[in-house]
Scaffold this active site. Structure first.
Site, PDB file in Angstrom:
ATOM      1  N   GLY A  34       0.843  -1.203   0.000  1.00  7.79           N
ATOM      2  CA  GLY A  34       0.000   0.000   0.000  1.00  7.79           C
ATOM      3  C   GLY A  34       0.878   1.252   0.000  1.00  7.79           C
ATOM      4  N   TYR A  51     -16.023   2.653   8.178  1.00  8.65           N
ATOM      5  CA  TYR A  51     -14.548   2.683   8.150  1.00  8.65           C
ATOM      6  C   TYR A  51     -14.006   3.178   9.498  1.00  8.65           C
ATOM      7  CZ  TYR A  51      -9.851   4.452   7.054  1.00  8.65           C
ATOM      8  OH  TYR A  51      -8.498   4.731   7.080  1.00  8.65           O
ATOM      9  N   THR A  63      -9.430   0.538   3.132  1.00  8.04           N
ATOM     10  CA  THR A  63      -9.432   2.008   3.092  1.00  8.04           C
ATOM     11  C   THR A  63     -10.502   2.620   2.174  1.00  8.04           C
ATOM     12  OG1 THR A  63      -7.646   1.873   1.470  1.00  8.04           O
ATOM     13  CG2 THR A  63      -7.001   2.349   3.727  1.00  8.04           C
TER      14      THR A  63
HETATM   15  N1  LIG Z   1      -5.347   6.664   2.739  1.00 10.05           N
HETATM   16  C1  LIG Z   1      -5.744   7.609   3.599  1.00 10.05           C
HETATM   17  O1  LIG Z   1      -6.170   8.704   3.211  1.00 10.05           O
HETATM   18  C2  LIG Z   1      -5.660   7.355   5.072  1.00 10.05           C
HETATM   19  C3  LIG Z   1      -6.115   8.363   5.946  1.00 10.05           C
HETATM   20  C4  LIG Z   1      -6.036   8.120   7.317  1.00 10.05           C
HETATM   21  C5  LIG Z   1      -5.512   6.927   7.784  1.00 10.05           C
HETATM   22  N2  LIG Z   1      -5.089   5.979   6.905  1.00 10.05           N
HETATM   23  C6  LIG Z   1      -4.565   4.724   7.451  1.00 10.05           C
HETATM   24  O2  LIG Z   1      -3.192   4.645   7.102  1.00 10.05           O
HETATM   25  C7  LIG Z   1      -2.822   3.276   6.926  1.00 10.05           C
HETATM   26  C8  LIG Z   1      -2.124   3.117   5.601  1.00 10.05           C
HETATM   27  O3  LIG Z   1      -3.019   3.525   4.579  1.00 10.05           O
HETATM   28  P1  LIG Z   1      -2.636   3.454   3.048  1.00 10.05           P
HETATM   29  O4  LIG Z   1      -3.185   4.687   2.409  1.00 10.05           O
HETATM   30  O5  LIG Z   1      -1.208   3.109   2.887  1.00 10.05           O
HETATM   31  O6  LIG Z   1      -3.565   2.249   2.596  1.00 10.05           O
HETATM   32  P2  LIG Z   1      -3.549   1.475   1.221  1.00 10.05           P
HETATM   33  O7  LIG Z   1      -2.672   2.145   0.239  1.00 10.05           O
HETATM   34  O8  LIG Z   1      -4.976   1.213   0.885  1.00 10.05           O
HETATM   35  O9  LIG Z   1      -2.842   0.115   1.634  1.00 10.05           O
HETATM   36  C9  LIG Z   1      -3.460  -0.853   2.387  1.00 10.05           C
HETATM   37  C10 LIG Z   1      -2.837  -2.157   2.011  1.00 10.05           C
HETATM   38  O10 LIG Z   1      -3.546  -3.192   2.701  1.00 10.05           O
HETATM   39  C11 LIG Z   1      -3.730  -4.231   1.788  1.00 10.05           C
HETATM   40  N3  LIG Z   1      -4.835  -5.080   2.175  1.00 10.05           N
HETATM   41  C12 LIG Z   1      -6.147  -4.871   2.016  1.00 10.05           C
HETATM   42  N4  LIG Z   1      -6.856  -5.925   2.451  1.00 10.05           N
HETATM   43  C13 LIG Z   1      -5.945  -6.827   2.901  1.00 10.05           C
HETATM   44  C14 LIG Z   1      -6.044  -8.115   3.442  1.00 10.05           C
HETATM   45  N5  LIG Z   1      -7.212  -8.734   3.619  1.00 10.05           N
HETATM   46  N6  LIG Z   1      -4.895  -8.755   3.790  1.00 10.05           N
HETATM   47  C15 LIG Z   1      -3.697  -8.174   3.594  1.00 10.05           C
HETATM   48  N7  LIG Z   1      -3.540  -6.965   3.061  1.00 10.05           N
HETATM   49  C16 LIG Z   1      -4.650  -6.286   2.722  1.00 10.05           C
HETATM   50  C17 LIG Z   1      -3.984  -3.543   0.466  1.00 10.05           C
HETATM   51  O11 LIG Z   1      -3.779  -4.443  -0.602  1.00 10.05           O
HETATM   52  P3  LIG Z   1      -4.461  -4.133  -2.033  1.00 10.05           P
HETATM   53  O12 LIG Z   1      -4.047  -2.763  -2.406  1.00 10.05           O
HETATM   54  O13 LIG Z   1      -3.901  -5.194  -2.911  1.00 10.05           O
HETATM   55  O14 LIG Z   1      -5.934  -4.231  -1.790  1.00 10.05           O
HETATM   56  C18 LIG Z   1      -2.937  -2.456   0.507  1.00 10.05           C
HETATM   57  O15 LIG Z   1      -1.698  -2.913   0.021  1.00 10.05           O
HETATM   58  C19 LIG Z   1      -4.116   2.475   7.047  1.00 10.05           C
HETATM   59  O16 LIG Z   1      -4.179   1.958   8.338  1.00 10.05           O
HETATM   60  C20 LIG Z   1      -5.209   3.493   6.857  1.00 10.05           C
HETATM   61  O17 LIG Z   1      -6.391   3.145   7.527  1.00 10.05           O
HETATM   62  C21 LIG Z   1      -5.143   6.171   5.567  1.00 10.05           C
END
Ligand SMILES: NC(=O)c1ccc[n+]([C@@H]2O[C@H](COP(=O)([O-])OP(=O)(O)OC[C@H]3O[C@@H](n4cnc5c(N)ncnc54)[C@H](OP(=O)(O)O)[C@@H]3O)[C@@H](O)[C@H]2O)c1
Length: 293
Positions: free
Chosen positions: A11, A127, A64
């Site tokens: 991610g 979420y 997400t």
């Molecule tokens: N993005 C935002 O704006 C935001 C804002 C606030 C907080 N956060 C938090 O920050 C953290 C990092 O976010 P990010 O933006 O890096 O998220 P991201 O890019 O969506 O990455 C999440 C990763 O988790 C993987 N994933 C999903 N389902 C899974 C499963 N069942 N088993 C194993 N892996 C799985 C996804 O794989 P696939 O891509 O292959 O599905 C992706 O590689 C998260 O905890 C998120 O809640 C994010």
């Protein structure tokens, strides 16, 4: 040698941690992705954590898709909450420390000043609710855990607001962008650096691992409209941006109107200097330019 397991490493955040890990000599990293470790497979997740004497587990997985989660509650719960119970129990059994990432969406957005870690949570979306449950389950099962709440995360990797604004700005003459949701953008590269700094400081015993909740975003505050305008300005995109209210762009999951977080705790505990979001945005745009050429 210190052993670190990074779960969900493909991610935005996981990818940045992978990049930084290459320069760390004092630790050996294992990275898993959805393909190699689906965290909804509780047995496999439990086994993967317990099978090696990891010192640290960094969890970057999440469901997400904020709007989709409203209909896909079970899967969102399994990934954002249930998996954290498994990670908590398994990490406790091997005496590993956990760093997990959560969200500003655990708050309802009714504050008028930046949220501190002890402020009352009141998530308004599936979420947000599942992420809050994940925080609670992890900390209940393994007290040696750090939860970092972040907001408006973006990077040069994956899909995010920055990349969407560049694409739409190049395709359209006019865009309506929400101006009544205020928060702080966070460059995933900066958050990854801070996580690695926390681990390295613990390994070096310069700053101990201090369990608990922390807030982290880039410095500064913006509305989505301000953020979009700055992205377009820095990219030289000519597109008329129209500020619109949230009610003009209804989404299945409600968003907090105000989700600025106070970062005083993490800055003090870990002696961090956090860049302003406009400066970090420039880094990300430069990286995107390199990728395109
Ligand atoms: N993005 C935002 O704006 C935001 C804002 C606030 C907080 N956060 C938090 O920050 C953290 C990092 O976010 P990010 O933006 O890096 O998220 P991201 O890019 O969506 O990455 C999440 C990763 O988790 C993987 N994933 C999903 N389902 C899974 C499963 N069942 N088993 C194993 N892996 C799985 C996804 O794989 P696939 O891509 O292959 O599905 C992706 O590689 C998260 O905890 C998120 O809640 C994010």
């Amino acid at each position: 040698m210190t052993q670190i397991l990074v779960i969900g490493s493909e991610g935005q955040l996981g990818n940045e941690i992978q990049k930084l890990s290459k320069d760390i000599q004092e630790a050996s990293f294992v990275f898993t992705s959805l393909e190699t470790l689906d965290v909804t497979d509780s047995n496999k997740l439990d086994e993967t954590v317990r099978n090696t004497n990891y010192d640290y587990i960094i969890n970057c997985t999440a469901y997400t898709a904020v709007d989709k989660a409203e209909e896909d509650q079970n899967l969102a719960y399994e990934i954002n909450a249930q998996a954290l119970e498994v990670i908590g129990l398994a990490s406790k059994a091997i005496n590993a420390k956990v760093i997990h990432v959560s969200t500003d969406y655990v708050f309802d957005g009714c504050n008028h000043k930046p949220y501190i870690e002890s402020d009352t949570t009141a998530p308004q979306s599936v979420y947000g609710k599942t992420k809050l449950k994940g925080e609670q389950l992890l900390m209940e099962k393994n007290h040696n855990s750090i939860v970092i709440r972040t907001s408006w995360l973006y990077s040069s990797h994956g899909n995010n607001f920055v990349k969407t604004m560049i694409k739409l700005g190049q395709e359209r003459d006019e865009l309506g962008i929400i101006f009544d949701q205020i928060g702080s953008p966070t460059y995933a590269g900066d958050l990854a650096k801070s996580i690695i700094h926390m681990v390295k400081s613990d390994i070096a015993q310069s700053i101990p691992f201090i369990a608990g909740i922390y807030h982290y975003s880039n410095e500064g505050v913006a509305s989505w409209y301000d953020f979009a305008r700055t992205i377009h300005k820095k990219k030289g995109i000519q597109c008329a941006l129209k500020p619109i209210e949230s009610k003009e762009y209804p989404t299945p999951a409600p968003r907090p109107h105000y989700s600025v977080m106070n970062k005083g705790k993490i800055k003090k505990a870990y002696q961090l200097t956090i860049p302003h979001w406009e400066d970090s945005l420039e880094h990300c745009l430069a990286e995107l330019d390199i990728k395109q050429n």
